[in-house]
Write an enzyme that holds these catalytic residues in place. Structure first.
Site: not given
Lengths: 188, 188
Positions: A98-99, A123
């Site tokens: 779920n970006i 990241c």
């Protein structure tokens, strides 16, 4: 070690011509690359990368992980006047990906603002979250999707996710188009 | 189509806000990436890439293939004032690999000369010959070998060659160290 009263009259050494200095080796972070003028990407930097990162003369960092930095990293940023923009996105695994659209949009605004450059986007592995943000930058640069996905896959390798690539494809860039962004370098 | 005597008084369109213009999509060459300020890398460019390449405002191209360009490519370079440096290296297959030291050295000198920037380095696939030249640039930048090889492998993928990586490792950079080269961007 600096010898203040040394009798050695040889000129100051150019550190770039001293092949023996083991401490001269630079260690870029995992999956490091240049995205565009003033924008870099990578995985999570650690203390081994600080000398290299210092050479980039970064003005800011976009961290896409929710976890706080280790003290050593926070201190490195502070000591070098580097501003941290943290947009914590969980590094979830397929099929639970779920970006978040709004978070990427806010991160994009920071990344596109030349006042924040030179800037590092990272990241954990420099594959998925970073790949999504860079993919959106490429869409703004109007790259064809096959090239955007090819670049995404180059960094994600065997871990490439169709869901990330769908996110990049469907991301609405219409509100961000006024941001100038191109590879064009002024001829010197 | 340009309408010279049109009654439409709307302001000139900003092409970057016209989402419908299909001809606005840029097609980077295969395996395209930015190596450093003013240096790009890719596979063999074709006519589909010309619009994109034009946006880079290239001053020169290093072609590592021995074959002559198609007429359309030669004409593109000429029309855009781009100087071609051809260092023809055969794209031989393992175990018959023979990356010529002297040719790479000459190509490096051209690549490092900022008067030639912005510059594109390319071969056929942007993997082996280009990967060797970029690997030597990274050695001059004093990247640790594991990072140099990681980058080489990112572009070569399943076609990565130990022999190319050995070439990069053993390449003698001692005579080239006076060339300044770094990622450092001036803070704006």
């Amino acid at each position: 070690m600096k010898l203040e009263n040394c009798n050695d009259v040889s000129p100051p050494q150019d550190t770039h011509s001293n092949a023996d200095a083991a401490d001269e080796i630079f260690v870029p972070p995992l999956n490091f690359a240049m995205v565009d003028n003033g924008i870099f990407r990578s995985g999570f930097p650690d203390s081994a990368n600080f000398r290299f990162l210092k050479s980039l003369r970064l003005r800011s960092v976009i961290c896409l992980c929710p976890e706080p930095y280790p003290d050593s990293t926070s201190e490195f940023l502070k000591a070098n006047g580097i501003r941290l923009y943290q947009f914590g996105i969980d590094g979830c695994k397929e099929p639970f990906v779920n970006i978040p659209n709004d978070t990427i949009r806010e991160a994009l605004k920071v990344a596109l603002d030349v006042k924040n450059h030179p800037l590092l986007i990272h990241c954990k592995r420099g594959k998925h979250r970073t790949g999504c943000l860079v993919g959106c930058i490429r869409r703004l640069q109007r790259w064809c999707l096959s090239s955007v996905f090819d670049e995404y896959q180059r960094f994600a390798g065997a871990k490439a996710r169709v869901s990330d690539q769908r996110f990049i494809e469907l991301f609405d860039i219409s509100g961000l188009k006024h941001h100038p962004l191109s590879f064009s370098c002024s001829r010197k």
